[in-house]
Design a protein around this motif. Structure first.
Motif, PDB file in Angstrom:
ATOM      1  N   PRO A   1      45.228  42.945  45.457  1.00  0.00           N
ATOM      2  CA  PRO A   1      44.617  43.692  44.354  1.00  0.00           C
ATOM      3  C   PRO A   1      43.220  43.176  44.025  1.00  0.00           C
ATOM      4  CG  PRO A   1      46.306  42.207  43.530  1.00  0.00           C
ATOM      5  CD  PRO A   1      46.354  42.122  45.022  1.00  0.00           C
TER       6      PRO A   1
ATOM      7  N   GLU B   1      35.990  45.551  52.461  1.00  0.00           N
ATOM      8  CA  GLU B   1      36.035  46.802  51.672  1.00  0.00           C
ATOM      9  C   GLU B   1      35.198  47.881  52.339  1.00  0.00           C
ATOM     10  OE1 GLU B   1      37.881  47.254  49.028  1.00  0.00           O
ATOM     11  OE2 GLU B   1      38.402  45.215  48.457  1.00  0.00           O
TER      12      GLU B   1
ATOM     13  N   HIS C   1      41.801  46.788  49.783  1.00  0.00           N
ATOM     14  CA  HIS C   1      42.951  46.842  48.888  1.00  0.00           C
ATOM     15  C   HIS C   1      43.761  48.112  49.127  1.00  0.00           C
ATOM     16  CE1 HIS C   1      39.564  48.338  46.340  1.00  0.00           C
ATOM     17  NE2 HIS C   1      40.413  49.315  46.140  1.00  0.00           N
TER      18      HIS C   1
HETATM   19  N1  ATP Z   1      30.258  34.228  41.979  1.00  0.00           N
HETATM   20  C1  ATP Z   1      31.333  34.211  41.166  1.00  0.00           C
HETATM   21  N2  ATP Z   1      31.262  33.581  39.972  1.00  0.00           N
HETATM   22  C2  ATP Z   1      32.326  33.534  39.151  1.00  0.00           C
HETATM   23  N3  ATP Z   1      33.504  34.102  39.413  1.00  0.00           N
HETATM   24  C3  ATP Z   1      33.653  34.745  40.576  1.00  0.00           C
HETATM   25  C4  ATP Z   1      32.567  34.847  41.514  1.00  0.00           C
HETATM   26  N4  ATP Z   1      32.978  35.546  42.580  1.00  0.00           N
HETATM   27  C5  ATP Z   1      34.269  35.884  42.325  1.00  0.00           C
HETATM   28  N5  ATP Z   1      34.668  35.403  41.134  1.00  0.00           N
HETATM   29  C6  ATP Z   1      36.032  35.532  40.561  1.00  0.00           C
HETATM   30  O1  ATP Z   1      36.946  35.018  41.486  1.00  0.00           O
HETATM   31  C7  ATP Z   1      38.093  35.850  41.578  1.00  0.00           C
HETATM   32  C8  ATP Z   1      38.265  36.331  43.002  1.00  0.00           C
HETATM   33  O2  ATP Z   1      37.189  37.193  43.327  1.00  0.00           O
HETATM   34  P1  ATP Z   1      37.034  37.881  44.747  1.00  0.00           P
HETATM   35  O3  ATP Z   1      35.758  38.642  44.721  1.00  0.00           O
HETATM   36  O4  ATP Z   1      37.206  36.868  45.808  1.00  0.00           O
HETATM   37  O5  ATP Z   1      38.261  38.884  44.741  1.00  0.00           O
HETATM   38  P2  ATP Z   1      38.575  40.117  45.699  1.00  0.00           P
HETATM   39  O6  ATP Z   1      39.977  39.962  46.124  1.00  0.00           O
HETATM   40  O7  ATP Z   1      37.562  40.220  46.766  1.00  0.00           O
HETATM   41  O8  ATP Z   1      38.458  41.339  44.690  1.00  0.00           O
HETATM   42  P3  ATP Z   1      37.973  42.848  44.938  1.00  0.00           P
HETATM   43  O9  ATP Z   1      39.155  43.586  45.485  1.00  0.00           O
HETATM   44  O10 ATP Z   1      37.624  43.316  43.577  1.00  0.00           O
HETATM   45  O11 ATP Z   1      36.810  42.807  45.866  1.00  0.00           O
HETATM   46  C9  ATP Z   1      37.887  36.964  40.566  1.00  0.00           C
HETATM   47  O12 ATP Z   1      38.565  36.598  39.389  1.00  0.00           O
HETATM   48  C10 ATP Z   1      36.412  36.986  40.353  1.00  0.00           C
HETATM   49  O13 ATP Z   1      36.116  37.422  39.052  1.00  0.00           O
END
Ligand code: ATP
Ligand code: MG
Lengths: 303, 245
Positions: free
Chosen positions: A38, A156, A188
């Protein structure tokens, strides 16, 4: 099988947020490896750690036997990347982008055939801003392939595309594997993984909660197939109980539900035909990766 | 090296696809010069040591070009590249990250040179612009001033949360400074108190620095120190503030 990516116990925190919490997996040469989960699960952070764009707080990563941090230049020449939240200048033309990015790598493939293969031949002089969503994504894939990489990371890829464009993109991703490249596919969309991935890691809240082939994950659910249809009240649904694989039959008014295992739909359909019943709404629901996620977390993936 | 050249060439081409930014760096100073020139002409004036009004205004317009590029074009371009993930995409290649920054600096030096060249050509063709005596020292002085303002532009790009904010803040700093520094109109027509206030502004020192070399062949040490000081401060600060995403 040869391991091309080895991720061991990586962990990454952003302040108080634990984005990646002890993730380990490895990717084999030539497979499409899916990473699904997710929003906010930590997929992008994991991939950024693999390609060396981020340094994990803990753990080890090896890609093609290289350390993404200390061998970043060598590694950069051997992998191709389509990143989430990344772009090129809005007024850059398609051919200019390919020509420019080609100059960054030691070894490249000619970009003209690449453009043709990815259906951008007639868009070569279009500015990036004037491309449709699907064309932009195809340009990003072409950029990721310009250095003839051994591993391609696609983060994505199809988000925001309409269903037709998504399915067209799937075919292109299969083509990349056909060329012998390893693909790491982050999404996702569970259906994308079911259609493309040889193996998948399901990530939730920074952890790998399942890792196997999509078929095994679904089989391990032991979920039964469900068949729904309507039939005249005169039809005695109990007739279906004796069909091989059927475990339960449920009749409510003219609505009938059959559950069971195996190739249920064909067998039920044959029995129905024997009774001269041909429902127009005969539908079968098989367990999917969405159900796997639901079973493991108690949540729907898109909540 | 090949990558840096390609990137710089691309960056220059992209600049020419942004008509508004192009207008303010290339056309606007020339238009101002022609506007003022058509009012005051460029006759030799005794109180200007034999130079004319247009001669005197050119160092100001040079300051205007450098200031606009440093405080608007650079921060807005870089913040936009960061917001859009363009820097992120570049970082995911084997390209050395310094190349991205150098490409930007070289591009903007070329843009400044183009703006100044247009001024010069227009000045010579329409107003018999008097060729400055200290031309050999003027080019390094202009380059130094440009680097100084560009370094501030890099700091602004890093500090501003978005490209929009960079644009708003850049304009808020640049526009009052253009008028108070003598970039848009000569300082000697301003009241003394405004001239004094102007001395607190870095752009004023660029104008004075170039003006003194241009008209008097003399090196204004105070202005030189201000320009160098700003360059050093800008370089140090930008190291800590610059962000790729
Ligand atoms: N540069 C950053 N600074 C602070 N928090 C971050 C940063 N990048 C990601 N996060 C946080 O880390 C967590 C994981 O983020 P990530 O982008 O790896 O998730 P994702 O699985 O790729 O999500 P999505 O499906 O929305 O792309 C999230 O809670 C996000 O808010
Ligand atoms: Mg992500």
């Amino acid at each position: 099988m040869q391991k091309v990516i080895d991720v061991q116990n990586i962990r990454k925190e952003y302040g108080k947020t634990i984005a990646v919490d002890d993730i380990s997996f490895s990717v084999q040469k030539g497979e499409i490896f899916g990473i699904v989960g997710p929003n906010g699960a930590g997929k992008t952070t994991t991939v950024e750690s693999i390609i060396g764009l981020r340094k994990p707080d803990e753990g080890h990563v090896a890609v093609l036997g290289l350390n993404p941090q200390s061998d970043s230049k060598t590694l950069g020449n051997r992998i191709g990347i389509q990143l989430q939240h990344a772009s090129i200048p809005s007024r850059m033309k398609v051919w200019e982008a390919l020509d420019l990015y080609a100059s960054f790598y030691e070894r490249t493939v000619p970009w003209e055939p690449l453009l043709e293969n990815w259906g951008l031949g007639d868009k070569r002089n279009a500015q990036f801003d004037d491309l449709s969503g699907g064309q932009k994504q195809r340009l990003f894939i072409a950029l990721a392939l310009i250095n003839d990489p051994e591993i391609v990371f696609l983060d994505e890829l199809t988000t925001g595309l309409d269903p037709a464009a998504r399915h067209a993109t799937w075919d292109l991703v299969s083509d990349i594997r056909e060329q012998g490249k390893t693909v790491v596919l982050i999404t996702h969309y569970m259906d994308e993984i079911e259609a493309l991935a040889n193996r998948v890691a399901i990530i939730d809240q920074g952890k790998v909660i399942a890792l196997d082939t999509p078929a095994n994950l679904i089989a391990n659910l032991n979920a039964e197939t469900q068949i729904n249809f309507t039939a005249p009240r005169s039809f005695n649904a109990e007739e279906l109980a004796s069909v091989a694989g059927v475990s339960a039959v449920n009749q409510e008014g003219n609505h009938i539900r059959v559950t069971g295992n195996g190739p249920l739909l064909a067998k039920v359909a044959v029995t129905l035909a024997e009774h001269d019943i041909s429902p127009e709404d005969l539908q079968s629901h098989r367990a999917s990766l969405e159900d796997v996620f639901l079973a493991m977390t108690g949540r729907n993936i898109r909540e | 090296m090949k990558a840096l050249l390609k990137l710089t060439k691309m960056e220059l081409q992209l600049q020419f696809r942004e008509p508004i930014a192009l207008f303010f760096t290339l056309a606007f100073p020339v238009m101002l010069m022609i506007l003022f020139g058509s009012i005051y002409g460029n006759e030799a004036e005794a109180f200007l040591d034999g130079y004319g009004q247009v001669d005197l205004s050119v160092p100001g317009y040079i300051g205007m070009i450098i200031g606009t590029i440093g405080l608007l074009n650079i921060p807005v371009t870089l913040a936009n590249y960061r917001d859009q993930g363009i820097l992120r995409r570049l970082r995911a290649t084997p390209l050395q990250s310094g190349s991205v920054l150098w490409a930007q600096v070289i591009t903007q030096v070329v843009m400044s040179a183009a703006g100044i060249a247009l001024l010069y050509i227009a000045g010579v063709s329409f107003y018999n612009l008097r060729i400055p005596t200290g031309i050999g020292s003027i080019i390094p002085a202009i380059l130094l001033s440009a680097f100084s303002f560009f370094s501030v532009g890099f700091v602004l790009a890093g500090v501003m949360p978005t490209a929009r904010a960079a644009q708003a803040v850049g304009m808020a700093i640049l526009y009052p400074m253009l008028f108070l520094s003598g970039a848009a109109m000569p300082r000697f027509i301003m009241p003394e108190i405004v001239q004094k206030i102007g001395l607190a502004l870095p752009l004023t020192h660029v104008v004075i620095f170039v003006e003194d070399l241009w008209l008097k062949s003399s090196l204004n040490m105070v202005s030189l120190f201000v320009v160098i000081g700003m360059l050093v401060a800008g370089l140090i600060l930008s190291r800590f503030t610059f962000r790729w995403e």
